[in-house]
Design an enzyme around this catalytic site. Structure first.
Site, PDB file in Angstrom:
ATOM      1  N   LYS A  50      48.229  26.899  26.690  1.00 17.79           N
ATOM      2  CA  LYS A  50      48.674  26.383  25.401  1.00 17.79           C
ATOM      3  C   LYS A  50      49.465  27.459  24.646  1.00 17.79           C
ATOM      4  CE  LYS A  50      46.134  25.309  21.168  1.00 17.79           C
ATOM      5  NZ  LYS A  50      46.446  26.589  20.499  1.00 17.79           N
ATOM      6  N   ASP A  78      51.093  22.339  29.192  1.00 18.43           N
ATOM      7  CA  ASP A  78      50.272  21.767  30.248  1.00 18.43           C
ATOM      8  C   ASP A  78      51.097  20.820  31.119  1.00 18.43           C
ATOM      9  OD1 ASP A  78      50.543  19.777  28.416  1.00 18.43           O
ATOM     10  OD2 ASP A  78      48.418  19.694  27.875  1.00 18.43           O
ATOM     11  N   LYS A 124      49.319  33.941  26.565  1.00 13.82           N
ATOM     12  CA  LYS A 124      49.945  33.990  27.896  1.00 13.82           C
ATOM     13  C   LYS A 124      50.857  35.208  28.052  1.00 13.82           C
ATOM     14  CE  LYS A 124      52.111  30.142  27.363  1.00 13.82           C
ATOM     15  NZ  LYS A 124      51.508  29.800  26.070  1.00 13.82           N
ATOM     16  N   LYS A 161      60.355  29.930  23.347  1.00 14.96           N
ATOM     17  CA  LYS A 161      60.180  31.063  22.430  1.00 14.96           C
ATOM     18  C   LYS A 161      60.885  32.319  22.949  1.00 14.96           C
ATOM     19  CE  LYS A 161      55.647  31.448  21.472  1.00 14.96           C
ATOM     20  NZ  LYS A 161      54.456  32.293  21.189  1.00 14.96           N
TER      21      LYS A 161
END
Ligand code: ADP
Ligand code: MG
Length: 246
Positions: free
Chosen positions: A14, A132, A19, A45
């Site tokens: 998420k 996901d 991450k 991003k």
């Protein structure tokens, strides 16, 4: 060199779960162990590799395709960062506009066309992937970053089902969950129960630590800026675990 020998790993999860922090510290750990690592950020991003690049963003593959067109070369999209880690950002549409998956695929196609793997010959390629929605096919070993928070576990469950669904066609496999702690109550128990339900396991416990912010504020990973770092040990352990999964 046979590019089929390259170890390809995907780190899913998420948004905001950690991450890119996990991936860039993992890449740094692997680089310090002597591996040639390529990290590919697959999130609009485009900040996956920032902490390997002195805190600076690199131009994305999609941006560079737009501005350079046919003149585009590998030097426009692959940048050498801390420890020699080869940094790439796929780029993608602004949130809510267009399909992130398609952007990522165009970026992968460009890397293939320009023979990025043949040229740089990485031992390990790590994809840092938002969300996901598993497009599959590009990485054999999948890890999911999650905390004990419901929404991140929910995403982990979706990723696990997606992998199982294309499991027969593709070759990706879910290797486990990286528990990036948020320090919520009973976090380890909640996650232990969730992984059992999902049918996977926790491969590494990453504590919440002020060391992360301290290094991030200086534009790097814990390997670049900290000494006597507990987190270096944690990410070294994660690296060893992932190497052992090969
Ligand atoms: P994502 O890539 O999943 O969107 P990031 O890696 O950018 O998430 O992490 C979001 C924020 O959480 C970052 O600013 C980072 O400093 C912080 N963070 C992530 N992991 C940890 C941790 N283990 N301890 C402390 N802060 C963390
Ligand atoms: Mg990220």
């Amino acid at each position: 060199m046979n590019t089929k020998d390259i170890r390809k790993i995907a780190i899913y999860g998420k948004g905001g779960i950690g991450k890119s922090t996990t991936t860039s510290n993992l890449s740094a750990a692997l680089a310090k162990k002597g591996y040639r690592v390529m990290q590919i950020g697959c999130d609009p991003k485009a900040d996956s590799t920032k902490n390997l690049m002195g805190g600076k963003r690199i131009p994305t593959v999609l941006e560079q395709i737009k501005t350079k067109g046919e003149e585009l070369t590998l030097e426009d999209i692959v940048f050498k960062g801390f420890g020699g880690v080869l940094c790439v950002e796929s780029g993608g549409p602004t949130p809510g506009v267009g399909c992130a998956g398609r952007g990522i695929i165009s970026a992968f196609e460009k890397l293939e066309e320009l023979e990025a793997f043949e040229t740089y010959q990485p031992d390990i390629v790590i994809y840092d992937v938002l969300g996901d929605v598993v497009c599959g096919g590009y990485a054999k070993d999948v890890y999911v970053v999650s905390s004990g928070e419901m929404m991140s576990l929910y995403a982990a469950n979706n990723i696990a089902s997606a992998i199982r669904n294309f499991g027969k066609r593709g070759y990706a496999q879910l290797r486990g969950l990286i528990l990036n702690a948020k320090n919520i109550e009973n976090e380890r128990e909640i996650v232990a129960k969730a992984v059992e339900e999902i049918g996977t396991q926790v491969v590494c416990y990453v504590p919440r630590s002020p060391e992360i912010q301290e290094a991030e504020n200086r534009g790097g990973t814990v390997f670049e800026f900290l000494t006597n770092s507990v987190m270096q040990g944690v990410y070294n352990e994660l690296a060893d675990r992932i190497l052992a999964d090969a």
